[in-house]
Enzyme design. Structure first.
Site, mmCIF file in Angstrom:
data_model
loop_
_atom_site.group_PDB
_atom_site.id
_atom_site.type_symbol
_atom_site.label_atom_id
_atom_site.label_comp_id
_atom_site.label_asym_id
_atom_site.label_seq_id
_atom_site.Cartn_x
_atom_site.Cartn_y
_atom_site.Cartn_z
ATOM 1 N N SER A 103 0.799 -1.239 0.000
ATOM 2 C CA SER A 103 0.000 0.000 0.000
ATOM 3 C C SER A 103 0.833 1.293 0.000
ATOM 4 O O SER A 103 0.498 2.229 -0.739
ATOM 5 C CB SER A 103 -0.992 -0.015 1.161
ATOM 6 O OG SER A 103 -0.369 -0.372 2.366
ATOM 7 N N ASP A 166 -5.466 -0.943 7.560
ATOM 8 C CA ASP A 166 -5.357 -2.324 7.065
ATOM 9 C C ASP A 166 -4.608 -3.195 8.072
ATOM 10 O O ASP A 166 -3.495 -3.651 7.815
ATOM 11 C CB ASP A 166 -4.614 -2.276 5.701
ATOM 12 C CG ASP A 166 -4.414 -3.651 5.105
ATOM 13 O OD1 ASP A 166 -5.190 -4.564 5.442
ATOM 14 O OD2 ASP A 166 -3.471 -3.810 4.300
HETATM 15 N N1 SAM Z 1 -1.233 -2.318 4.119
HETATM 16 C C1 SAM Z 1 -0.260 -3.278 3.594
HETATM 17 C C2 SAM Z 1 -0.517 -3.443 2.112
HETATM 18 O O1 SAM Z 1 -1.663 -3.269 1.664
HETATM 19 O O2 SAM Z 1 0.441 -3.702 1.368
HETATM 20 C C3 SAM Z 1 -0.340 -4.589 4.321
HETATM 21 C C4 SAM Z 1 -0.345 -4.458 5.805
HETATM 22 S S1 SAM Z 1 -0.419 -5.945 6.706
HETATM 23 C C5 SAM Z 1 -2.012 -6.547 6.411
HETATM 24 C C6 SAM Z 1 -0.528 -5.323 8.345
HETATM 25 C C7 SAM Z 1 0.762 -4.717 8.858
HETATM 26 O O3 SAM Z 1 0.465 -4.015 10.072
HETATM 27 C C8 SAM Z 1 1.856 -5.715 9.212
HETATM 28 O O4 SAM Z 1 3.036 -5.380 8.535
HETATM 29 C C9 SAM Z 1 2.038 -5.557 10.737
HETATM 30 O O5 SAM Z 1 3.380 -5.708 11.155
HETATM 31 C C10 SAM Z 1 1.559 -4.148 10.952
HETATM 32 N N2 SAM Z 1 1.039 -3.840 12.307
HETATM 33 C C11 SAM Z 1 0.431 -4.667 13.185
HETATM 34 N N3 SAM Z 1 -0.034 -3.969 14.250
HETATM 35 C C12 SAM Z 1 0.291 -2.660 14.021
HETATM 36 C C13 SAM Z 1 0.045 -1.464 14.724
HETATM 37 N N4 SAM Z 1 -0.610 -1.468 15.907
HETATM 38 N N5 SAM Z 1 0.471 -0.308 14.186
HETATM 39 C C14 SAM Z 1 1.124 -0.283 12.992
HETATM 40 N N6 SAM Z 1 1.388 -1.409 12.282
HETATM 41 C C15 SAM Z 1 0.975 -2.578 12.782
#
Ligand code: SAM
Length: 279
Positions: A103, A166
């Site tokens: 993203s 996300d």
């Molecule tokens: N948005 C990305 C995309 O579309 O390419 C994919 C994101 S992935 C589903 C979720 C990400 O959120 C992971 O890399 C994880 O490490 C991170 N994450 C988990 N909890 C989080 C938080 N509280 N704040 C920020 N990032 C977090």
């Protein structure tokens, strides 16, 4: 403890739906000249190697972006064009895709000079990858909780706002937390466009998010869902996006894009679109 790594899932059918909605929203917002502040609360590592062990282990991209790439010549909605072009240039015109943008990379590539992108990522190694990539991209990386971080940044300096939420939903109460954060963010910036991804699970956990958004007071919430035609018995059977304040005409254009993924010869899914909360 964070264990989710998006590299296992990058380019799957859910990413295709999510990134189609994200890029459509951004490009439609750009019809107006005013600058847009983009926030990506859960950014991941920005660029994924589809030939990596992680990606090949699940092979999820085969039924997602690889399938889309193989039918790109048959897609008739002009809104697929910018995505196809970016994938083509990233992969230097190769017939097979080996790189897939996450993203923050979609946002950075589609952003204009006056637009800004802030990407939150809490996982240490994902955050490092993101920082290395972001060096040349102009994206601001913040290694903090994305939900809390977003609230601190609102309202943004720019006149307009686009936010992607996300999460990996590793913690069960994240569904409720996301709904709560959306309500708080919306109070700080009511005209913002917010996109929220959620998995559609056989356990039905996503209902906490849906119910939370319905009771949050937030208005004008579009709900897009794609369901796998041949779902697993348990786990994720579909992918959903809530879009708050979509640009005018976004619903029809996203619906046209996703309709092209339906059927066995395409991405083997069926798509639906409705208003969860009207204006
Ligand atoms: N948005 C990305 C995309 O579309 O390419 C994919 C994101 S992935 C589903 C979720 C990400 O959120 C992971 O890399 C994880 O490490 C991170 N994450 C988990 N909890 C989080 C938080 N509280 N704040 C920020 N990032 C977090």
């Amino acid at each position: 403890m964070l264990s989710y790594l998006h590299a296992f899932h990058a380019g799957n059918f859910a990413d295709v739906q999510k990134h189609a909605a994200l890029t459509l929203a951004l490009t439609m917002m750009q019809a107006k000249k005013t600058a847009i502040a983009c926030f990506d609360t859960h950014a991941g590592s920005a660029l994924y190697d589809l030939t990596s062990e992680r990606s090949r282990k699940t092979a999820e991209a085969d039924a997602g972006i690889h399938r889309l790439w193989s039918i790109r010549g048959q897609l008739t909605s002009p809104d697929w064009q910018p995505l196809v072009e970016l994938l083509g240039s990233l992969n230097q015109g190769s017939e097979t895709l080996s790189l897939y943008p996450g993203s923050p990379a979609w946002l950075a590539n589609f952003g204009r000079p006056g637009d800004s992108v802030t990407a939150f990522e809490l996982h240490p190694s994902e955050g490092r990858h993101l920082e290395n990539w972001a060096d040349k991209s102009g994206v601001r990386v913040v290694n903090q909780d994305g939900l809390k971080g977003l609230l601190k940044c609102l309202p943004p300096a720019q006149p307009r706002l686009l936010t992607l939420i996300d999460p990996s939903y590793e913690v069960k109460d994240e569904y409720a937390q996301v709904a709560k954060t959306l309500g708080q963010a919306w109070k700080k910036c009511r005209h913002g466009v917010y996109l929220i991804w959620y998995p559609i699970l056989t356990s039905g956990l996503q209902q906490q998010l849906i119910a939370g958004v319905e009771s949050s007071g937030v208005r004008k919430v579009l709900r897009s869902e794609v369901m796998l035609d041949q779902p697993p018995e348990r786990g994720m059977v579909g992918s959903g996006m809530l879009v708050v304040n979509p640009p005018w005409g976004f619903d029809q254009r996203l619906s046209d894009m996703l309709a092209e993924l339906e059927g066995e010869a395409r991405l083997g899914m069926s798509a639906s679109l409705s208003w969860l909360v009207p204006e």
